[in-house]
Scaffold this active site. Sequence first.
Site, short mmCIF file in Angstrom:
data_model
loop_
_atom_site.label_atom_id
_atom_site.label_comp_id
_atom_site.label_asym_id
_atom_site.label_seq_id
_atom_site.Cartn_x
_atom_site.Cartn_y
_atom_site.Cartn_z
N CYS A 169 -24.50 36.73 24.85
CA CYS A 169 -25.53 37.60 24.27
C CYS A 169 -26.79 36.84 23.87
CB CYS A 169 -24.95 38.35 23.08
SG CYS A 169 -23.41 39.20 23.50
N HIS A 309 -30.01 39.71 15.23
CA HIS A 309 -29.01 39.95 16.27
C HIS A 309 -28.25 41.22 15.90
CE1 HIS A 309 -26.51 39.05 19.64
NE2 HIS A 309 -25.42 38.88 18.90
N GLU A 320 -25.06 36.61 9.62
CA GLU A 320 -26.48 36.52 9.92
C GLU A 320 -27.30 36.69 8.65
OE1 GLU A 320 -29.85 37.95 13.14
OE2 GLU A 320 -27.96 39.06 13.03
N LYS A 341 -30.23 47.48 17.62
CA LYS A 341 -29.02 47.80 18.39
C LYS A 341 -28.38 49.12 17.98
CE LYS A 341 -27.78 43.09 19.79
NZ LYS A 341 -28.89 42.31 19.21
N HIS A 346 -25.62 47.29 22.16
CA HIS A 346 -25.76 45.85 22.39
C HIS A 346 -25.83 45.60 23.89
CE1 HIS A 346 -25.62 41.67 22.26
NE2 HIS A 346 -24.52 41.45 21.57
N PHE A 405 -21.07 34.87 22.25
CA PHE A 405 -19.72 34.33 22.30
C PHE A 405 -19.76 32.91 22.89
CE2 PHE A 405 -17.31 38.65 22.83
CZ PHE A 405 -17.58 38.95 21.52
#
Length: 419
Positions: A169, A309, A320, A341, A346, A405
């Site tokens: 991502c 994010h 975050e 998002k 996402h 990831f």
Amino acid sequence: MANSYNDRRVVVTGMGLVTPLGHDLNTFWQNLITSQCGIDKISAFDATAFDTQIAGEVKNFDPTPAFPSPKEIRRTDRYSQFAIYAAWSALKDSGLDLAKENCDEIGAMIGSGIGGLATTTDQHSVLLQRGPGRMSPFTIPMLIGNMASGLISMYFNLRGPNFATCSACATANHAIGEAWRTIKAGDAQIMFAGGSEAAVIPIGIGGFCAMRAMSTRNDDPKTASRPFDKDRDGFVMGEGSGVIVLEELEHAKKRGAQIYCEIAGYGNTADAHHLTAPSPGGEGAARCMKMALRTGGLNLTDISYVNAHGTSTPQGDICETQAIKSVFGDHAKKLVVSSTKGATGHMLGAAGAVEMAACALAIKHGIVPPTINLQNPDLECDLDYVPNTARQMPVNAIVNNSFGFGGHNSTIAAKKFNG
């Protein structure tokens, strides 16, 4: 023309998008700032058997205008079609006339977190059911994750630096950051940068369902993605593409280009912690933001807006938030932070570029897009997330975060262009 790395400045002069909120820049932006949501029940296949039955799909997409022929469309995976259309749109938006440019100095860095997943699935079925002799000769060129970048270079005759980033991502943000570095180093004058993803197919949805990573709020798709809300239960997958045209400032000025903003800095770190979970306290993300600010020569108080994010996962949103607070200290309470998002889902490897476009438009228009579906704030997420309604305010400098990831972190810092 400035020759040294530090003297070369890089600006955004064009943007193209394919998203669940629209396939052109203006539609996307109007839907985003009016708190629309592109998430709904999955229509591409029967998702009844899946724990998650919702996604941010790209609907009514016609790639034809961006392709040289229908035959070329048939030879490309959906992720490449998204990217090529976004790049074509970005080229139009930039006002570039490639026939008048030295295309040896124009490149492309378009990544994908997963690549041609539909092609992989389809051709695997052909292999099992009909044998290897019936597989398409385009199987490999269609599925590999670099082909969107390669095809964009071929269709537009871009002969400069060309490769694909792949960092889950964080992919699109890494592409933008590496393109920025390429121009700063003098290896190109113009770069097309971004990411593309088309994983809303059974194996993509099924794989994330097996991880228990996605929301199961199937009865109410429009409120399923709810970053920083205490009732969030996972992310919602989106699909699409974002491509940004980055240009060396003097070159842009010479041709009278529109300038959305200036890319100032770039951060790139690793958590070195876990396959899918962020490092405790968002330590890796914090180092990434600090790097972007340092390379951009920006003070903490210069930043008006953080595009988070913000995936709507229980642990990710907390980490975050902790990272932002650790970096910005007292200034964190004065920042506005939002995640888009909730509106798009996402978009995985495309997310960073679509969100960079939102940041550039926020700078241009003085409007911060909202975090929709934030009804019940999580006590551990205690910043100003611009809940539910867009906010008019001066946006002088931004930080755009993307984390993937594998512990990949990427941050872009950008600012209003001031001559």
